[in-house]
Design an enzyme around this catalytic site. Structure first.
Site, mmCIF file in Angstrom:
data_model
loop_
_atom_site.group_PDB
_atom_site.id
_atom_site.type_symbol
_atom_site.label_atom_id
_atom_site.label_comp_id
_atom_site.label_asym_id
_atom_site.label_seq_id
_atom_site.Cartn_x
_atom_site.Cartn_y
_atom_site.Cartn_z
ATOM 1 N N HIS A 160 0.850 -1.194 0.050
ATOM 2 C CA HIS A 160 -0.137 -0.016 0.021
ATOM 3 C C HIS A 160 0.879 1.291 0.024
ATOM 4 O O HIS A 160 0.445 2.377 0.468
ATOM 5 C CB HIS A 160 -1.029 -0.042 1.330
ATOM 6 C CG HIS A 160 -1.700 -1.205 1.429
ATOM 7 N ND1 HIS A 160 -2.805 -1.640 0.757
ATOM 8 C CD2 HIS A 160 -1.301 -2.262 2.145
ATOM 9 C CE1 HIS A 160 -3.382 -2.594 1.168
ATOM 10 N NE2 HIS A 160 -2.415 -3.331 1.981
ATOM 11 N N SER A 281 14.972 20.866 -16.312
ATOM 12 C CA SER A 281 13.844 21.897 -16.740
ATOM 13 C C SER A 281 14.225 22.963 -17.528
ATOM 14 O O SER A 281 15.502 23.751 -17.397
ATOM 15 C CB SER A 281 13.116 21.947 -15.513
ATOM 16 O OG SER A 281 12.500 23.215 -15.666
ATOM 17 N N LYS A 287 16.123 21.502 -11.193
ATOM 18 C CA LYS A 287 15.617 20.218 -11.582
ATOM 19 C C LYS A 287 16.245 19.163 -12.203
ATOM 20 O O LYS A 287 17.317 19.618 -13.025
ATOM 21 C CB LYS A 287 14.023 20.195 -12.520
ATOM 22 C CG LYS A 287 13.100 20.962 -11.752
ATOM 23 C CD LYS A 287 12.555 20.124 -10.698
ATOM 24 C CE LYS A 287 11.687 19.105 -11.097
ATOM 25 N NZ LYS A 287 10.306 19.448 -11.829
#
Ligand code: ARG
Length: 460
Positions: A160, A281, A287
């Site tokens: 999960h 980016s 990034k």
């Protein structure tokens, strides 16, 4: 009239040439040209067989074989000149062979494009499956190498997407490796059903000529000969099987990609991606993005689409050949190209990734990750598992409520005490998973051996 470039193979029956729109819709040469080698290999086998059964003279056979060689080199060197009536690879090759050798006009004896195209596609698919299997094995080697480098490093295992129990990093990496091993099984299975010769089925019903289908099959290295001429020209399940195997493989690569994306996030920080396999980016200078992994995830959609698309194309077709079947090639070619490229890119990405085992260990060392160990410790001392679960669960609840640390609560309970609290020390829990195929270091060592043997067998 013979010089009219729009003259079709079936010109005898027709008074005029085809409409422009028909020709554009009908032509498959732009994509089936890719099977030129298979088409030529199939024609060689067919012509040799025609000669063996007395339908071709030796000199006609040799002239056609020479012309086929020349067409092959024109295709390979991109000097093959197409004309408007070359509607597909089969017509283009035959037209050119006939220009080079008049005996080319005999080449289509006892053959239809229906059995020809199915033969070509089977040959192509067989080769493509072998290629893909080779790339899967290469990627498995990379996963194995990273698993070996990882040693006893461990991380939280998840269910999960919640931390569950610690496992070795090697065990986690090999989980993907075993899924890929089953992909190889599926691809081999598809290959076995692809490996059937259908040349000799004719348009749909065989031939009045004394063709030798078994001879052609042996010449082309097919394992079997078709059983039913109608089925031979109508069947595309070998393409569906291959698309299914590729779609499942794509889904496995997607799941692996998804983990790399998560692991590369600041929040997880489990991996450092190499610059050469990351993107930046255009606006945000800080990034570093895991585009390859995202594309692996995205391409799975396309692969599933190819499978469902062709299933839909085939489902309503009456026997035998219908032109709808020409729609089998583009999805197959694209699926193979997509999987190939994705495997290569992911392989490079995983090979160049640094695993931050310090971060992984820190996350896996939460005492809560050892809760199952505590319950099992009680079980070993006679407590029924349900009761043990409740005893530990109550401690977890109180610890999370801020009453005291889990270690203190465990140490202070005389059913548990200091020996049980020792299980919560960082790095202890992972060593306790010792059963077959389990996530502890000892089980992982045995698993690595099994994986190496499987890989050695697949890599041959
Ligand atoms: N280009 C066709 C295909 O890919 C070849 C078979 C054509 N057969 C026919 N009966 N028109 O399916």
């Amino acid at each position: 009239m013979a010089d009219d470039p729009r003259l079709q193979l079936w010109h005898g029956r027709f008074a005029g040439g085809p409409a422009e729109a028909l020709q554009q819709l009908n032509d498959s040469l732009p994509f089936d040209r890719r099977m030129y080698r298979e088409d030529i290999v199939g024609s060689r086998a067919h012509v040799r067989m025609l000669c063996a059964v007395g339908l071709f003279t030796d000199s006609d056979r040799d002239a056609v074989l020479d012309a086929l060689d020349q067409v092959e080199s024109e295709m390979a060197s991109d000097t093959f000149v197409t004309i408007a009536s070359d509607e597909d690879i089969h017509t283009a090759v035959e037209r050119r062979v006939t220009e080079l050798a008049p005996a080319g006009a005999r080449m289509h004896t006892g053959r239809s494009r229906n059995d020809q195209v199915a033969t070509d596609l089977r040959l192509w698919t067989r080769g493509a499956i072998d290629d893909v299997i080779g790339l899967v094995v290469q990627f498995q080697r990379t996963l194995l190498a990273q698993a070996e480098t990882a040693g006893d490093a461990y991380l939280p295992g998840y269910t999960h997407l919640q931390q569950a129990q610690p496992v070795t990093l090697a065990h986690h990496l090999l989980a993907h490796g075993w899924a890929l091993a089953r992909d190889i099984d599926r691809l081999r299975d598809a290959r076995r059903r692809t490996d059937v010769s259908v040349l000799g089925a004719g348009a749909l019903a065989g031939s009045s000529l004394p063709l030798d289908a078994a001879m052609v099959a042996a010449d082309l290295g097919f394992a079997k000969v078709f059983d039913n001429s109608l089925d031979a020209v109508a069947d595309r399940d070998f393409v569906l099987d291959t698309l299914y195997a590729l779609a499942v493989l794509g889904v496995h690569l997607s799941r692996l990609g998804e983990e790399l994306i998560l692991w590369a996030s600041t929040e997880f920080g489990f991996v450092d991606l190499d610059d050469s396999y990351s993107t930046g980016s255009s606006m945000m200078p800080q990034k570093k993005n895991p585009d390859i992994a995202e594309l692996a995830r995205g391409k799975a959609g396309r692969l599933i689409g190819h499978l469902t698309g062709l299933l839909t194309t085939v489902k309503g077709l009456p026997l035998t050949y219908n032109k709808d079947l020409q729609e089998d090639k583009e999805p197959l070619f694209d699926a193979v190209d997509t999987v190939r490229l994705t495997l290569l890119a992911l392989d490079g990405m995983v090979a160049s990734t640094t695993f931050r085992t310090d971060r992984m260990a820190a996350q896996a060392s939460s005492p809560y990750a050892a809760a199952t160990d505590l319950a099992e410790w009680l079980v070993e001392r006679g407590t029924p598992f349900r009761d043990a679960h409740a005893i530990v669960g109550e401690k977890v609840r109180r610890a999370l409520g801020g009453e005291a640390s889990l270690v203190e609560l465990v140490a202070g309970d005389d059913r548990l005490g200091a020996p049980a609290a020792a299980l919560l020390e960082p790095g202890v829990s992972v060593t306790r998973r010792t059963t077959h195929g389990a996530g502890g270091p000892r089980s992982t060592a045995a698993e690595l051996d099994r994986f190496r043997s499987r890989l050695a067998a697949d890599g041959q």
